[in-house]
Write a protein that holds these residues in place. Structure first.
Motif, short mmCIF file in Angstrom:
data_model
loop_
_atom_site.label_atom_id
_atom_site.label_comp_id
_atom_site.label_asym_id
_atom_site.label_seq_id
_atom_site.Cartn_x
_atom_site.Cartn_y
_atom_site.Cartn_z
N ASP A 128 -26.90 0.64 -13.35
CA ASP A 128 -28.10 0.46 -12.54
C ASP A 128 -29.32 0.95 -13.30
O ASP A 128 -29.29 2.03 -13.90
CB ASP A 128 -27.98 1.24 -11.23
CG ASP A 128 -26.93 0.64 -10.32
OD1 ASP A 128 -27.17 -0.46 -9.80
OD2 ASP A 128 -25.87 1.27 -10.15
N LEU A 129 -30.38 0.17 -13.27
CA LEU A 129 -31.66 0.54 -13.85
C LEU A 129 -32.67 0.61 -12.72
O LEU A 129 -32.78 -0.33 -11.92
CB LEU A 129 -32.12 -0.50 -14.88
CG LEU A 129 -33.51 -0.28 -15.45
CD1 LEU A 129 -33.46 0.78 -16.55
CD2 LEU A 129 -34.09 -1.57 -16.01
N GLU A 130 -33.38 1.72 -12.64
CA GLU A 130 -34.45 1.87 -11.65
C GLU A 130 -35.75 2.15 -12.40
O GLU A 130 -35.76 2.94 -13.35
CB GLU A 130 -34.20 3.06 -10.72
CG GLU A 130 -33.09 2.90 -9.74
CD GLU A 130 -33.04 4.11 -8.82
OE1 GLU A 130 -33.54 4.00 -7.69
OE2 GLU A 130 -32.54 5.16 -9.26
N CYS A 131 -36.81 1.50 -11.99
CA CYS A 131 -38.14 1.74 -12.55
C CYS A 131 -39.09 2.01 -11.40
O CYS A 131 -39.07 1.30 -10.39
CB CYS A 131 -38.64 0.50 -13.31
SG CYS A 131 -37.59 0.00 -14.68
N LEU A 132 -39.93 3.04 -11.55
CA LEU A 132 -40.90 3.39 -10.53
C LEU A 132 -42.22 3.67 -11.22
O LEU A 132 -42.33 4.59 -12.02
CB LEU A 132 -40.43 4.62 -9.74
CG LEU A 132 -41.29 5.04 -8.55
CD1 LEU A 132 -41.36 3.94 -7.50
CD2 LEU A 132 -40.74 6.32 -7.95
N TYR A 133 -43.23 2.84 -10.91
CA TYR A 133 -44.52 2.93 -11.58
C TYR A 133 -45.45 3.90 -10.87
O TYR A 133 -45.72 3.78 -9.68
CB TYR A 133 -45.16 1.54 -11.66
CG TYR A 133 -46.51 1.54 -12.34
CD1 TYR A 133 -46.68 2.14 -13.58
CD2 TYR A 133 -47.60 0.92 -11.76
CE1 TYR A 133 -47.91 2.14 -14.22
CE2 TYR A 133 -48.83 0.90 -12.39
CZ TYR A 133 -48.98 1.51 -13.61
OH TYR A 133 -50.20 1.51 -14.24
N THR A 171 -40.08 -4.37 -5.39
CA THR A 171 -40.98 -4.20 -4.26
C THR A 171 -42.06 -3.22 -4.64
O THR A 171 -41.76 -2.05 -4.94
CB THR A 171 -40.22 -3.67 -3.03
OG1 THR A 171 -39.08 -4.50 -2.79
CG2 THR A 171 -41.10 -3.65 -1.80
N GLY A 172 -43.32 -3.67 -4.64
CA GLY A 172 -44.42 -2.77 -5.00
C GLY A 172 -44.18 -2.16 -6.36
O GLY A 172 -43.90 -2.86 -7.33
N PRO A 173 -44.21 -0.82 -6.44
CA PRO A 173 -44.07 -0.16 -7.74
C PRO A 173 -42.61 0.12 -8.14
O PRO A 173 -42.35 0.84 -9.10
CB PRO A 173 -44.81 1.16 -7.54
CG PRO A 173 -44.59 1.47 -6.09
CD PRO A 173 -44.60 0.12 -5.39
N GLY A 192 -33.33 3.25 -4.51
CA GLY A 192 -34.35 2.70 -3.63
C GLY A 192 -35.76 3.15 -3.90
O GLY A 192 -36.70 2.53 -3.45
N GLY A 193 -35.97 4.23 -4.60
CA GLY A 193 -37.31 4.64 -4.97
C GLY A 193 -38.17 5.16 -3.85
O GLY A 193 -39.36 5.39 -4.04
#
Length: 159
Positions: A105-110, A87-89, A30-31
């Motif tokens: 699962d791949l998660e990306c957080l900018y 959602t957002g970053p 969920g970041g």
């Protein structure tokens, strides 16, 4: 060849296939507080880890919406990918393996302030992934280096 020599391996394959298809999305994605940590197994890589799971974040600059549009386009271009949420970053995508239908699962957080895309890719089931998640992140890194930034008009072009 006896019937047992055929039935037992076939039953094992069916169980593996069913296990891969039935895995649900982990609860810890969920970041909100950063990316999820990797488990103790070697089937995960993350730019927020500093052990054997470590992989470098992706250097990328731009406004959050523009960067995440590029990330989403790159992820969607990868085989057997499905973007679950952006959602957002933050972006969460699921990849499905060809043969057994296992999910990763791949998660990306900018991090716009530092121009870094933090990334985590992990298998939901099993112990070893034969380097699939690490190769996926490196492929995404390469794709993001060739996907152009969105075109912008000069300020006076709209007048």
């Amino acid at each position: 060849m006896s019937i047992q020599n055929i039935i037992l391996p076939l039953a094992a394959l069916v169980c593996l296939a069913l296990a891969g298809c039935s895995s649900s999305s982990p609860d810890n994605l969920g970041g909100v507080d950063g990316l999820s940590p990797c488990p103790g197994s070697p089937n995960c890589v993350s730019s927020t880890m500093d052990d054997g799971h470590a992989i470098a974040p992706i250097r990328i600059d731009g406004e959050v919406a523009d960067v995440m549009a590029r990330v989403e386009a790159a992820v969607r271009s990868l085989p057997r990918s499905r973007v679950e949420r952006q959602t957002g970053p933050y972006l969460h995508a699921v990849f499905t393996s060809t043969f057994f239908g296992f999910h990763d699962d791949l998660e990306c957080l900018y991090d716009a302030e530092n121009g870094l895309l933090h990334i985590r890719s992990a298998a939901r089931t099993g112990y070893y992934d034969f380097g699939v998640n690490r190769r996926r992140v490196e492929r995404l890194r390469k794709l993001l280096s060739i996907i152009p930034e969105p075109a912008t008009l000069p300020e006076d072009a709209t007048k």
